[in-house]
Design a protein around this motif. Structure first.
Motif, short mmCIF file in Angstrom:
data_model
loop_
_atom_site.label_atom_id
_atom_site.label_comp_id
_atom_site.label_asym_id
_atom_site.label_seq_id
_atom_site.Cartn_x
_atom_site.Cartn_y
_atom_site.Cartn_z
N THR A 1 73.63 -34.90 23.16
CA THR A 1 74.38 -33.90 22.34
C THR A 1 75.55 -33.30 22.82
O THR A 1 76.41 -32.64 22.08
CB THR A 1 73.42 -32.95 21.92
N GLN B 1 82.21 -26.75 16.51
CA GLN B 1 81.15 -27.31 17.00
C GLN B 1 80.38 -25.94 17.74
O GLN B 1 81.36 -24.93 18.15
CB GLN B 1 80.96 -28.54 18.10
N THR B 2 79.17 -25.56 17.63
CA THR B 2 78.58 -24.51 18.37
C THR B 2 77.76 -25.06 19.49
O THR B 2 76.88 -25.79 19.31
CB THR B 2 77.46 -23.87 17.31
N GLN C 1 74.99 -25.28 22.46
CA GLN C 1 73.60 -24.88 22.52
C GLN C 1 73.37 -23.65 23.37
O GLN C 1 72.66 -22.81 23.21
CB GLN C 1 72.82 -26.11 23.14
N GLU C 2 74.03 -23.94 24.79
CA GLU C 2 74.02 -22.69 25.75
C GLU C 2 75.38 -22.69 26.23
O GLU C 2 76.02 -23.74 26.54
CB GLU C 2 72.75 -23.23 26.68
N ASN D 1 74.75 -33.73 29.51
CA ASN D 1 73.91 -34.10 28.47
C ASN D 1 74.59 -35.27 27.57
O ASN D 1 75.65 -34.88 26.84
CB ASN D 1 73.76 -32.80 27.73
N GLY E 1 75.88 -31.09 24.48
CA GLY E 1 75.65 -29.64 24.65
C GLY E 1 76.20 -28.87 23.55
O GLY E 1 76.03 -27.61 23.47
N TRP E 2 76.25 -29.62 22.15
CA TRP E 2 76.36 -28.86 21.03
C TRP E 2 75.20 -29.00 20.13
O TRP E 2 74.09 -29.74 20.39
CB TRP E 2 77.45 -29.79 20.22
N LEU E 3 74.92 -27.95 19.36
CA LEU E 3 73.93 -27.76 18.35
C LEU E 3 74.11 -29.06 17.11
O LEU E 3 75.07 -29.20 16.94
CB LEU E 3 73.96 -26.42 17.58
N ASN F 1 78.13 -30.39 28.77
CA ASN F 1 79.19 -31.25 28.30
C ASN F 1 79.95 -31.92 29.29
O ASN F 1 80.35 -31.24 30.46
CB ASN F 1 80.20 -30.45 27.68
#
Length: 207
Positions: free
Chosen positions: A203, A157-158, A160-161, A200, A205-207, A188
């Motif tokens: 998501t 996983q990537t 988001q920030e 969050n 916190g993942w893209l 996360n």
């Protein structure tokens, strides 16, 4: 992926950031456990007042830090167990603490081992260790991707920030107390000590 090369050919701080989104897996007698790394802390060896190898301290217990990059270092703190990965080439005792994991495999067993459910299962360094059923230091000094512990070659996983903050529990060790050496996937819910208002839940916190 050459795991040793990965942990030896980049700066420790950069690796602590890059590890976020990779998976960490433990194949145990109890079963298979796996999670996404969502929180890390960097420790810069002899110069770092918060490091177990500060000032060149070298004991039988912390010897894994002095071994090749990718060596597992398990240690106890306040009767709990934590895990670092040795970073840099043998003789340079830097480490990265895995502080939080988002469960992927083995969640039922994790909940049983922790007698907890929800984010509290693995939102802290000693919590995920207990969730994975790691009760002693027997595997300290073993090497990633060769024995019981596996680190994914690529990010699964990537983020988001990524946020950087001071490390947790490093008291009265300025300037090291205030240095931003902790890396988290923003929002996360498996990040340790994260207030609910900052989670969050859409998501993670993942893209």
């Amino acid at each position: 992926m050459d795991i040793q090369k990965y942990f030896e050919s980049a700066e420790t701080m950069d690796l602590a950031r890059d590890m976020l989104g990779h998976t960490f897996t433990y194949e145990s007698n109890q079963g298979k456990f796996s999670g996404l790394i969502v929180e890390t802390e960097a420790y810069l060896g002899p110069i770092d007042m918060a490091s177990h190898s500060y000032n060149g301290r070298h004991t039988k217990a912390n010897d894994p830090l002095y071994q090749a990059g990718g060596t597992i270092y398990i240690y106890s703190i306040h009767s709990w167990l934590d895990m670092d990965i040795s970073i840099q080439k043998a003789g340079t005792p830097n480490g990265i603490l895995i502080r939080g994991l988002q469960p992927l495999e083995g969640l039922d067993l994790m909940e049983k081992n922790r007698s907890k459910t929800g984010f509290d299962v693995s939102n802290g360094p000693a919590k995920w260790m207990a969730a994975f059923g790691i009760k002693d230091k027997a595997l300290s000094g073993t090497f990633l991707n060769k024995n019981n512990f596996y680190f994914s070659a690529k990010k699964v996983q990537t983020p988001q920030e990524i946020l950087t903050t001071p490390r947790i529990g490093v008291k009265n060790k300025e300037p090291w107390t205030s240095k931003n050496m902790r890396f988290i996937v923003k929002g996360n819910p498996y990040v340790s000590k994260l207030p609910k208002r900052e989670m969050n839940l859409d998501t993670y916190g993942w893209l």
